[in-house]
Motif scaffolding. Structure first.
Motif, PDB file in Angstrom:
ATOM      1  N   THR A 340       0.854  -1.193   0.000  1.00  0.00           N
ATOM      2  CA  THR A 340       0.000   0.000   0.000  1.00  0.00           C
ATOM      3  C   THR A 340       0.887   1.239   0.000  1.00  0.00           C
ATOM      4  OG1 THR A 340      -1.685  -1.173   1.295  1.00  0.00           O
ATOM      5  CG2 THR A 340      -1.834   1.230   1.227  1.00  0.00           C
ATOM      6  N   TRP A 341       0.644   2.162  -0.923  1.00  0.00           N
ATOM      7  CA  TRP A 341       1.439   3.383  -1.018  1.00  0.00           C
ATOM      8  C   TRP A 341       0.974   4.413   0.001  1.00  0.00           C
ATOM      9  CZ3 TRP A 341       5.608   3.873  -4.238  1.00  0.00           C
ATOM     10  CH2 TRP A 341       5.751   2.925  -5.254  1.00  0.00           C
ATOM     11  N   SER A 342       1.917   5.184   0.513  1.00  0.00           N
ATOM     12  CA  SER A 342       1.552   6.346   1.314  1.00  0.00           C
ATOM     13  C   SER A 342       0.957   7.402   0.393  1.00  0.00           C
ATOM     14  CB  SER A 342       2.780   6.916   2.033  1.00  0.00           C
ATOM     15  OG  SER A 342       3.734   7.404   1.104  1.00  0.00           O
ATOM     16  N   HIS A 343       0.286   8.374   0.981  1.00  0.00           N
ATOM     17  CA  HIS A 343      -0.395   9.399   0.182  1.00  0.00           C
ATOM     18  C   HIS A 343       0.575  10.166  -0.711  1.00  0.00           C
ATOM     19  CE1 HIS A 343      -3.357  12.388  -0.904  1.00  0.00           C
ATOM     20  NE2 HIS A 343      -2.564  13.348  -0.490  1.00  0.00           N
ATOM     21  N   ASP A 344       1.821  10.393  -0.226  1.00  0.00           N
ATOM     22  CA  ASP A 344       2.803  11.147  -1.016  1.00  0.00           C
ATOM     23  C   ASP A 344       3.669  10.246  -1.896  1.00  0.00           C
ATOM     24  OD1 ASP A 344       4.456   9.908   0.812  1.00  0.00           O
ATOM     25  OD2 ASP A 344       5.120  11.750   1.781  1.00  0.00           O
ATOM     26  N   ASP A 345       3.399   8.939  -1.898  1.00  0.00           N
ATOM     27  CA  ASP A 345       4.117   7.961  -2.723  1.00  0.00           C
ATOM     28  C   ASP A 345       5.596   7.833  -2.370  1.00  0.00           C
ATOM     29  OD1 ASP A 345       1.818   7.362  -4.174  1.00  0.00           O
ATOM     30  OD2 ASP A 345       2.204   8.919  -5.657  1.00  0.00           O
ATOM     31  N   GLN A 346       5.999   8.312  -1.217  1.00  0.00           N
ATOM     32  CA  GLN A 346       7.399   8.206  -0.813  1.00  0.00           C
ATOM     33  C   GLN A 346       7.650   6.981   0.073  1.00  0.00           C
ATOM     34  OE1 GLN A 346       8.857  11.843   0.886  1.00  0.00           O
ATOM     35  NE2 GLN A 346       8.103  13.085  -0.807  1.00  0.00           N
ATOM     36  N   ARG A 347       6.588   6.346   0.535  1.00  0.00           N
ATOM     37  CA  ARG A 347       6.720   5.171   1.388  1.00  0.00           C
ATOM     38  C   ARG A 347       5.779   4.072   0.889  1.00  0.00           C
ATOM     39  NH1 ARG A 347       7.254   9.673   4.065  1.00  0.00           N
ATOM     40  NH2 ARG A 347       5.028  10.017   4.059  1.00  0.00           N
ATOM     41  N   LEU A 348       6.180   2.842   1.154  1.00  0.00           N
ATOM     42  CA  LEU A 348       5.368   1.690   0.766  1.00  0.00           C
ATOM     43  C   LEU A 348       5.198   0.809   1.993  1.00  0.00           C
ATOM     44  CD1 LEU A 348       4.055   0.339  -1.774  1.00  0.00           C
ATOM     45  CD2 LEU A 348       6.136  -1.039  -1.944  1.00  0.00           C
ATOM     46  N   PHE A 349       3.944   0.552   2.362  1.00  0.00           N
ATOM     47  CA  PHE A 349       3.628  -0.327   3.478  1.00  0.00           C
ATOM     48  C   PHE A 349       3.336  -1.732   2.931  1.00  0.00           C
ATOM     49  CE2 PHE A 349       2.551   3.925   4.792  1.00  0.00           C
ATOM     50  CZ  PHE A 349       2.958   3.997   6.115  1.00  0.00           C
ATOM     51  N   VAL A 350       3.900  -2.748   3.576  1.00  0.00           N
ATOM     52  CA  VAL A 350       3.716  -4.133   3.141  1.00  0.00           C
ATOM     53  C   VAL A 350       3.590  -5.013   4.374  1.00  0.00           C
ATOM     54  CG1 VAL A 350       4.642  -6.022   1.759  1.00  0.00           C
ATOM     55  CG2 VAL A 350       5.189  -3.675   1.125  1.00  0.00           C
ATOM     56  N   TYR A 351       2.712  -5.995   4.313  1.00  0.00           N
ATOM     57  CA  TYR A 351       2.624  -6.995   5.375  1.00  0.00           C
ATOM     58  C   TYR A 351       3.623  -8.110   5.084  1.00  0.00           C
ATOM     59  CZ  TYR A 351      -1.631  -4.800   7.113  1.00  0.00           C
ATOM     60  OH  TYR A 351      -2.528  -3.914   7.636  1.00  0.00           O
ATOM     61  N   LYS A 352       4.465  -8.389   6.066  1.00  0.00           N
ATOM     62  CA  LYS A 352       5.441  -9.470   5.970  1.00  0.00           C
ATOM     63  C   LYS A 352       4.956 -10.590   6.896  1.00  0.00           C
ATOM     64  CE  LYS A 352       9.854  -8.415   5.883  1.00  0.00           C
ATOM     65  NZ  LYS A 352      11.230  -8.044   6.347  1.00  0.00           N
ATOM     66  N   VAL A 353       4.745 -11.781   6.325  1.00  0.00           N
ATOM     67  CA  VAL A 353       4.142 -12.891   7.068  1.00  0.00           C
ATOM     68  C   VAL A 353       5.181 -13.981   7.291  1.00  0.00           C
ATOM     69  CG1 VAL A 353       2.220 -14.500   7.189  1.00  0.00           C
ATOM     70  CG2 VAL A 353       1.970 -12.369   5.891  1.00  0.00           C
ATOM     71  N   PHE A 354       5.341 -14.388   8.543  1.00  0.00           N
ATOM     72  CA  PHE A 354       6.302 -15.428   8.914  1.00  0.00           C
ATOM     73  C   PHE A 354       5.544 -16.732   9.179  1.00  0.00           C
ATOM     74  CE2 PHE A 354       8.360 -11.483   9.656  1.00  0.00           C
ATOM     75  CZ  PHE A 354       9.711 -11.697   9.447  1.00  0.00           C
ATOM     76  N   HIS A 355       6.066 -17.827   8.624  1.00  0.00           N
ATOM     77  CA  HIS A 355       5.415 -19.132   8.748  1.00  0.00           C
ATOM     78  C   HIS A 355       6.377 -20.070   9.477  1.00  0.00           C
ATOM     79  CE1 HIS A 355       2.418 -17.899   5.651  1.00  0.00           C
ATOM     80  NE2 HIS A 355       3.457 -17.215   5.188  1.00  0.00           N
ATOM     81  N   THR A 356       6.320 -20.053  10.798  1.00  0.00           N
ATOM     82  CA  THR A 356       7.189 -20.922  11.602  1.00  0.00           C
ATOM     83  C   THR A 356       6.297 -21.805  12.465  1.00  0.00           C
ATOM     84  OG1 THR A 356       7.418 -19.158  13.261  1.00  0.00           O
ATOM     85  CG2 THR A 356       9.096 -19.276  11.550  1.00  0.00           C
ATOM     86  N   ASN A 357       6.618 -21.925  13.748  1.00  0.00           N
ATOM     87  CA  ASN A 357       5.739 -22.719  14.612  1.00  0.00           C
ATOM     88  C   ASN A 357       4.383 -22.039  14.791  1.00  0.00           C
ATOM     89  OD1 ASN A 357       7.157 -20.688  15.989  1.00  0.00           O
ATOM     90  ND2 ASN A 357       6.760 -21.650  17.960  1.00  0.00           N
TER      91      ASN A 357
END
Length: 642
Positions: A340-357
């Motif tokens: 997902t882009w920030s409103h000013d397009d200078q940052r990008l938000f991403v969900y990072k998912v870990f698959h362990t126990n």
């Protein structure tokens, strides 16, 4: 007739090949209409005369039109290129993980507008994090939100239905009910003018086995907010409008597809998932899988398909199945979801998912930059990752496995870049890192980082110890420490600390050593009857003089001391009125600020520090069971979302 057809085809080819400045187009349209109306009032040549001469001037005008369009295109692209570069030239400049902020829930479908972050938390509601506020806006099971282009409204998904939230009057209304007509509604997206909303309709799934098949069978619709009509667009999911074009990016069958909404034409950009177009229409971010075992990474491409670039570097790790480690098998260290882009397009938000126990998520914020991070940026980034206690991210700054990086105790609480240079053709950066922990302990670790330029940017290729200065408390005295053993005579003793009136000195707590002026800063508890306080003092090791800095009434202990680079502000982590809190003391004007009192909205239960970052203190607070990050600016006295 053939002339007419040739003219129309030529202009249409020109139109398709050039970008459109919608604002200028509207101004020209209004100007032409105004001119037409004026001519209508004045009168004109006969219609027959116009028809006889039309074929003559049309092809003469064609040359002028082509020249004008080419000039317009050149001017438009020049303007655009001053602000934007091709996707292949973009870099990830920084990363911040909101892992503690998410708390016990798995969040999804967040959004941002001018620094305000909207966090849907499954089963709990929609939260807002803005400036000094962290608050719940809406109760319920909400799993996706998007902000209108003007920032005044939110569209969100609750229990498979679409709702509209007005930020000004804090009111919600149902837009479209999920159910028999449309199934479950998902992933809404605003049109650039704010008048339409794309969304995905999906029939309710009975089991997880059907989910992958069903994911390619979602139907994208467009809802008009002007009249409430709904029209079917195309099979697919995760729609994202393109500003400046009558176009749409979406995902179907694990492919990123662009669709011209006027002509209905489609073009496949790449394999991938979760397309997200920047707000200015320049780039599309998406998640792409490669290799065997499969590795997912974040990619960014130009929306005109010219270039694309892999932005992250995923790695293989031990594989897990049903919560158990699988011997001899590897899997991706993590997967990604919903850029997902920030409103000013200078940052990008991403969900990072870990698959362990267990499966858990981190919300990650990437800083996007056109310039390549330099050697000092890379070294600073690796240290800051450890300060945030994100050792996995810290490892990404190295082109080898550095092993354990002291991500726990004693933990990093600050750093300073000392300089850089080149020796034997190798670039290096010298930095000192400050470490501390609850027992009175303070360490200055000086390291030379050898930095190498690689195809994916600068990486740390070696670390050389330059010096290490450690001070710790044994009993009632502070000593220099070498390899865990105290050395020589005490630097300072509790018995030598001056008494303050009738107050009795108690225990030595936090330590801080400033090498440049040979001083020790420390805290000591004091008691008088049933009253308690915490004293902050400075000790000059050369003159053997103690200086009283400040007193915190009601404090019973402290954990860390942190000075900013200007040596004008000290952060004191303390136990205040029975709960962990942060006190900032401004030395020049003797002003004291208690940070728990500066946070609006949900009142924090506990407040903890991280580090001073370019004059601002980064800290976090426990709020409703989640740890939310803020920054404090001692110059303005303002607290804001980090």
């Amino acid at each position: 007739m053939n002339d007419e057809k040739q003219w129309n085809e030529t202009v249409e080819r020109l139109r398709r090949g050039l970008p459109v400045n919608e604002e200028l187009k509207q101004e020209l349209r209004e100007s032409l209409l105004q001119e037409h109306n004026m001519k209508g009032k004045r009168g004109s040549s006969s219609i027959d005369t116009v028809k006889r001469h039309r074929s003559r001037w049309k092809f003469g005008a064609l040359a002028i039109a082509i020249a004008g369009l080419c000039l317009f295109s050149t001017l438009w692209l020049s303007q655009r290129d001053t602000d934007k570069v091709e996707a292949a030239s973009l870099h990830l400049f920084d990363q911040f993980s909101f892992d503690q902020q998410l708390g016990r829930e798995n969040s999804a479908g967040m959004a941002e507008y001018e620094g305000t972050i909207y966090l849907p938390l499954n089963e709990d509601g929609l939260y807002v994090l803005s400036s000094s506020e962290y608050n719940k806006l809406i109760d319920g099971n909400i799993n996706f939100v998007r902000v209108s282009p003007d920032g005044t409204q939110l569209v969100y998904v609750q229990e498979g239905s679409l709702y509209l939230y007005n930020i000004a009057d804090e009111s919600s209304r149902l837009l479209l009910l999920g159910g028999s007509d449309y199934g479950l509604l998902e992933t809404p997206a605003w049109s650039p003018d704010g008048r339409n909303i794309m969304f995905v309709s999906r029939t309710q799934l009975k089991n997880e086995i059907d989910r992958e098949t069903e994911s390619s069978q979602g139907q994208i619709y467009e809802l008009s907010l002007d009249n409430g009509t709904v029209r079917s667009i195309v099979k697919g999911q995760y729609p994202s409008y393109v500003a400046g074009q009558n176009g749409l990016f979406f995902e179907r069958d694990h492919q990123i597809i662009y669709r011209d909404l006027k002509r209905g034409e489609e073009k496949v950009l790449d394999s991938g998932r979760y397309p997200a177009v920047s707000n200015d229409g320049s780039y599309v971010a998406y998640i792409k899988s490669q290799g065997d075992p499969v590795l997912e990474d974040v990619w960014i491409a130009d929306t005109n398909f010219n270039t694309k670039k892999q932005m992250t570097q995923n790695e293989l790790a031990d594989a897990w199945e049903n919560g158990e480690l699988v011997e001899g098998k590897q899997q991706a260290r993590y997967t990604f979801e919903q850029p997902t882009w920030s409103h000013d397009d200078q940052r990008l938000f991403v969900y990072k998912v870990f698959h362990t126990n267990t499966v858990f998520k981190k919300l990650v914020r990437f800083q996007i930059a056109a310039s390549k991070p330099g050697p000092e940026d890379i070294v600073a980034g690796s240290i800051k990752a450890l300060i945030y206690r994100d050792e996995e991210f810290a490892h990404t700054f190295f082109n080898y496995d550095p092993g354990y990086l002291k991500g726990t105790s004693p933990r990093q609480i600050g750093y300073r870049i000392l300089g850089n240079g080149e020796v034997d053709g190798k670039t290096y950066v010298d930095a000192e890192t400050y470490l501390s922990y609850l027992d009175p302990y303070y360490e200055i670790d000086k390291v030379r980082y050898v930095v190498t330029d690689t195809p994916t940017g600068y990486k740390i290729s070696d670390m050389l110890q330059l010096d290490n200065i450690t001070v710790a408390v044994w009993g009632d005295a502070a000593y220099r420490v070498v390899e865990g053993e105290k050395q020589g005579d005490p630097l300072m003793e509790l018995k030598d600390i001056p008494h303050k009136g009738t107050w009795e000195n108690g225990k030595l707590w936090s330590l801080l050593h400033v090498e440049e002026d040979h001083t020790l800063w420390f805290t000591v508890t004091r008691a008088s009857g049933d009253q308690s306080e915490l004293g902050l003092l400075r000790y000059d090791m050369e003159s053997k003089q103690f200086t009283e800095v400040c007193t915190i009434e009601g404090a019973s202990s402290s954990y860390l001391l942190q000075l900013d680079d200007t040596r004008q502000n000290v952060a004191i982590s303390t136990e205040l009125n029975g709960k962990p809190d942060l006190v900032i003391y401004h030395l020049p004007d003797h002003k004291m600020t208690i940070l728990s009192e500066q946070i609006m909205g949900v009142k924090p239960k506990e407040v903890y520090t991280r580090f001073w970052n370019h004059g601002k203190l980064i800290f976090y607070a426990d709020m409703d069971g989640r740890e939310v990050f803020f920054s404090f600016d001692p110059q303005s006295g303002e607290v804001s979302a980090n």
